[in-house]
Design an enzyme around this catalytic site. Structure first.
Site, PDB file in Angstrom:
ATOM      1  N   LYS A 265    -135.145  70.967   3.874  1.00 23.26           N
ATOM      2  CA  LYS A 265    -133.738  71.003   3.651  1.00 23.26           C
ATOM      3  C   LYS A 265    -133.252  71.960   2.699  1.00 23.26           C
ATOM      4  O   LYS A 265    -133.990  72.251   1.667  1.00 23.26           O
ATOM      5  CB  LYS A 265    -133.294  69.626   2.915  1.00 23.26           C
ATOM      6  N   ASP A 270    -124.967  71.580  -3.603  1.00 26.65           N
ATOM      7  CA  ASP A 270    -124.368  70.141  -3.084  1.00 26.65           C
ATOM      8  C   ASP A 270    -123.509  69.686  -4.070  1.00 26.65           C
ATOM      9  O   ASP A 270    -123.607  69.175  -5.088  1.00 26.65           O
ATOM     10  CB  ASP A 270    -125.574  69.308  -2.987  1.00 26.65           C
ATOM     11  N   LYS A 277    -119.348  64.663  -6.086  1.00 27.25           N
ATOM     12  CA  LYS A 277    -120.205  64.050  -7.131  1.00 27.25           C
ATOM     13  C   LYS A 277    -119.563  63.959  -8.533  1.00 27.25           C
ATOM     14  O   LYS A 277    -118.439  64.789  -8.818  1.00 27.25           O
ATOM     15  CB  LYS A 277    -121.493  65.003  -7.181  1.00 27.25           C
ATOM     16  N   ASP A 288    -130.916  71.704  -4.693  1.00 20.58           N
ATOM     17  CA  ASP A 288    -130.793  70.865  -3.600  1.00 20.58           C
ATOM     18  C   ASP A 288    -131.518  71.699  -2.186  1.00 20.58           C
ATOM     19  O   ASP A 288    -131.475  71.223  -1.270  1.00 20.58           O
ATOM     20  CB  ASP A 288    -129.492  70.541  -3.410  1.00 20.58           C
ATOM     21  N   ASP A 347    -121.496  63.149   1.045  1.00 20.33           N
ATOM     22  CA  ASP A 347    -122.622  63.605  -0.022  1.00 20.33           C
ATOM     23  C   ASP A 347    -124.052  63.127   0.645  1.00 20.33           C
ATOM     24  O   ASP A 347    -125.048  63.703   0.182  1.00 20.33           O
ATOM     25  CB  ASP A 347    -122.605  63.040  -1.420  1.00 20.33           C
ATOM     26  N   GLU A 349    -125.573  64.563   2.879  1.00 19.69           N
ATOM     27  CA  GLU A 349    -125.425  65.990   4.070  1.00 19.69           C
ATOM     28  C   GLU A 349    -126.634  66.247   4.329  1.00 19.69           C
ATOM     29  O   GLU A 349    -126.903  66.791   5.429  1.00 19.69           O
ATOM     30  CB  GLU A 349    -124.622  66.988   3.083  1.00 19.69           C
ATOM     31  N   ARG A 351    -129.479  64.720   5.401  1.00 23.31           N
ATOM     32  CA  ARG A 351    -129.832  64.119   6.503  1.00 23.31           C
ATOM     33  C   ARG A 351    -128.935  64.626   7.778  1.00 23.31           C
ATOM     34  O   ARG A 351    -129.540  64.701   8.977  1.00 23.31           O
ATOM     35  CB  ARG A 351    -129.768  62.697   6.451  1.00 23.31           C
TER      36      ARG A 351
HETATM   37  N1  BES Z   1    -128.994  66.145  -2.949  1.00 25.20           N
HETATM   38  C1  BES Z   1    -128.553  64.711  -3.203  1.00 25.20           C
HETATM   39  C2  BES Z   1    -129.889  64.214  -3.543  1.00 25.20           C
HETATM   40  C3  BES Z   1    -130.387  64.330  -5.096  1.00 25.20           C
HETATM   41  C4  BES Z   1    -129.841  63.602  -6.283  1.00 25.20           C
HETATM   42  C5  BES Z   1    -131.141  65.221  -5.169  1.00 25.20           C
HETATM   43  C6  BES Z   1    -130.567  63.681  -7.412  1.00 25.20           C
HETATM   44  C7  BES Z   1    -131.870  65.623  -6.556  1.00 25.20           C
HETATM   45  C8  BES Z   1    -131.309  64.976  -7.695  1.00 25.20           C
HETATM   46  C9  BES Z   1    -128.229  64.323  -1.795  1.00 25.20           C
HETATM   47  O1  BES Z   1    -127.643  65.057  -0.957  1.00 25.20           O
HETATM   48  C10 BES Z   1    -127.183  63.109  -2.141  1.00 25.20           C
HETATM   49  O2  BES Z   1    -126.000  63.438  -2.596  1.00 25.20           O
HETATM   50  N2  BES Z   1    -127.687  61.819  -1.985  1.00 25.20           N
HETATM   51  C11 BES Z   1    -126.790  60.695  -2.050  1.00 25.20           C
HETATM   52  C12 BES Z   1    -126.981  59.995  -0.919  1.00 25.20           C
HETATM   53  C13 BES Z   1    -125.805  58.856  -0.837  1.00 25.20           C
HETATM   54  C14 BES Z   1    -124.540  59.394  -0.639  1.00 25.20           C
HETATM   55  C15 BES Z   1    -126.183  58.142   0.553  1.00 25.20           C
HETATM   56  C16 BES Z   1    -127.364  59.901  -3.286  1.00 25.20           C
HETATM   57  O3  BES Z   1    -128.546  59.870  -3.473  1.00 25.20           O
HETATM   58  O4  BES Z   1    -126.649  59.402  -4.185  1.00 25.20           O
HETATM   59 ZN    ZN Z   2    -127.880  67.018  -1.169  1.00 21.24          ZN
HETATM   60 MN    MN Z   3    -125.618  65.137  -1.313  1.00 22.32          MN
END
Ligand code: BES
Ligand code: ZN
Ligand code: MN
Length: 501
Positions: A265, A270, A277, A288, A347, A349, A351
């Site tokens: 990834k 992000d 966020k 990210d 968010d 994104e 996947r």
């Molecule tokens: N990049 C984030 C995940 C992340 C969180 C990485 C903290 C490093 C530290 C990812 O894209 C994300 O935002 N995931 C969401 C998914 C949710 C919206 C289903 C998450 O984990 O909150």
């Molecule tokens: Zn992300």
């Molecule tokens: Mn995200």
């Protein structure tokens, strides 16, 4: 950087010599006797009084004060010989290496043979030393007007040993390669989003390919459109930065078969998109692209060590931004595989970009897939900050990743992945899949979504959201990016056996 030398190091005029000290009754026996004699038995006294400690990881600095040509002796305690294993040895070597950086010296020596013990062969000690030293002394050069870059840098390391020197040289070189590639990944992750844009990441990959003679293909927006990568494009839609699909190929076998696909990834920042966020959650999202960095670090090792394997690395890179053009919740998009996706959360994104990258890795002949991503906050809730979460559809492939992770001392824990989990990502009235089935077990949901694009290809998913960075300095590096999974992936590739069941 490393010179392998023979002879008595204590008769040379080194700035500093590192000496390992086991906790055993006759501390200055064997190889160290000559050293104690130089100091007329005074070192033995200092050990007795506790001024020189043999306790594991304790470091004692002694000045030569004219009694030895050597200016300083840096003793590091190794503890009981029987209790020292390879992992602990690396931590010891990291600890003593950190001590060196404050010394303002340009060279030092290490008495490698003082570390020799029953359980660890001497070439492993050499590898551990080079790797641990390289990792422990890493620092990201910051942007302060008075930068943190040291004025005096260590340029030369003299490794003294009586062992077969060509073996030691190779082990030092390999250890250095492993450490240095991990540091490259750390630097990519530490770079701010305005300095490491997708364009810059693509340039980095191109340069890496040139250096190690890897095949490279960088798809730009129009090529990405032609291939129908609608999931990847949706994430990029709100950005002014162009997206790139980076492909690096390494062919270590005559035929292009048993190909391992590494998919990382590469979100350079992000924001969350319209599912924005919160202000505390957005800081740090320059990291990210940790999955991309891990894959590039592994490719650096592969390029340098040239294992007999075939590897294709695929990195989708873009940032995830907000604008009038950005994709939105409720949008339905079509991935390269043909599978349609209902976007419930912009968010989620990672996947989406991975979906098209997985499909593209298969187009390049990948027979095995490993994806690495800072994918979910959920994995941190489930496992904490020091464990990488895994999902798999293939026991044998996972076993091999797990074994490599043990060798690299990078903790991986497998999460369950059941039929019910698959059903949850397929639950949509509008499309084949949805990208966010809800909070419950959402680390599993992230992986399960990516798994839909592995289909029947053996696959392992690694969620490094918790492990790609660390809040505090440790034996093998500073706070910030860790370079996690670079070494696990490289060891996995090196040892990979497609026929293992
Ligand atoms: N990049 C984030 C995940 C992340 C969180 C990485 C903290 C490093 C530290 C990812 O894209 C994300 O935002 N995931 C969401 C998914 C949710 C919206 C289903 C998450 O984990 O909150
Ligand atoms: Zn992300
Ligand atoms: Mn995200």
């Amino acid at each position: 950087m490393f010179n392998v030398l023979q002879g008595n190091v204590f008769e040379t005029d080194q700035e500093c010599v590192i000496v390992g000290l086991f906790d055993r009754p006759e501390k200055f026996a064997g190889k160290l006797t000559s050293l104690d004699e130089l100091f007329a038995g005074e070192l033995s006294e200092l050990v007795k009084s506790g001024d020189i400690s043999a306790k594991r990881k304790e470091v004692s600095l002694i000045h030569g004060l004219g009694k030895s040509k050597v200016k300083r002796l840096l003793f590091v305690g190794l503890g009981k010989e029987k209790e020292l294993n390879y992992s602990e040895l690396k931590l010891v070597l990291g600890t003593v290496s950190k001590k060196l950086t404050s010394m303002r010296i340009e060279s030092f020596a290490v008495m490698l043979d003082s570390f020799i013990c029953e359980r660890i062969p001497s070439d492993d000690i050499a590898h551990a030393f080079a790797e641990a030293y390289t990792l422990a002394t890493y620092e990201f050069a910051n942007y302060k007007q008075k930068s943190n870059e040291p004025e005096v840098k260590i340029k030369e390391i003299n490794v003294y040993t009586e062992e077969e020197s060509s073996e030691i040289e190779l082990a030092l070189q390999t250890g250095y390669t492993y450490g240095n590639a991990t540091n490259s990944a750390r630097t990519l992750v530490n770079l701010p989003g305005n300095m490491l844009t997708p364009t810059e990441l693509a340039t980095y990959a191109k340069d890496l390919a040139t250096k190690y003679e890897l095949e490279v293909e960088i798809l730009d927006r129009s090529e990405i459109e032609k291939l129908g990568m609608g999931a990847f494009l949706a994430v990029n839609k709100g950005s002014v930065e162009p997206p790139y699909m980076i492909v690096l190929k390494y062919q270590g076998k005559k035929e292009w078969n048993d190909v391992i696909g590494l998919v990382g990834k590469g979100i350079t920042f992000d924001t969350g998109g319209y599912s924005l966020k919160p202000k505390d959650g957005i800081v740090g999202m320059k990291t990210d692209m940790g999955g991309a960095a891990a894959v590039l670090g592994a490719m650096e090792i592969i390029g340098a060590t040239k294992p007999e394997q075939n590897v294709v690395a695929v990195i989708p890179t873009t940032d995830n931004m907000v604008s009038g053009d950005a994709f939105k919740p409720d949008d339905v998009i079509t991935s390269m595989s043909g599978k349609t996706i209902e976007v419930l959360n912009t968010d989620a994104e990672g996947r989406l970009v991975l979906a098209d990258a997985m499909t593209y890795a298969k187009h390049h002949g990948a027979n095995y897939l490993v994806d690495i991503a800072t994918l979910t906050g959920g994995v941190i809730v489930a496992l904490g900050l020091d464990k990488t979460g895994a999902l798999t559809n293939n026991e044998y492939l996972f076993e091999q990743i797990l074994e490599a992770s043990h060798e690299a001392d990078e903790f991986i824990w497998r999460l369950p992945y059941t039929e019910k989990d698959k059903q949850r990502v397929r639950n949509s009235k509008m499309a084949d899949l949805n990208n966010s089935p809800g909070r419950e077990g959402h680390a599993i949901m992230g992986g399960a979504f990516v798994g839909e694009f592995a289909e029947d290809t053996p696959w392992v998913h690694l969620d490094i959201a918790g492990t790609a960075t660390t809040k505090s300095a440790h034996e093998l590096g500073p706070d910030g990016a860790t370079g996690v999974m670079v070494r696990t992936l490289a060891i996995f590739i090196d040892n990979f056996n497609p026929n293992r069941e």
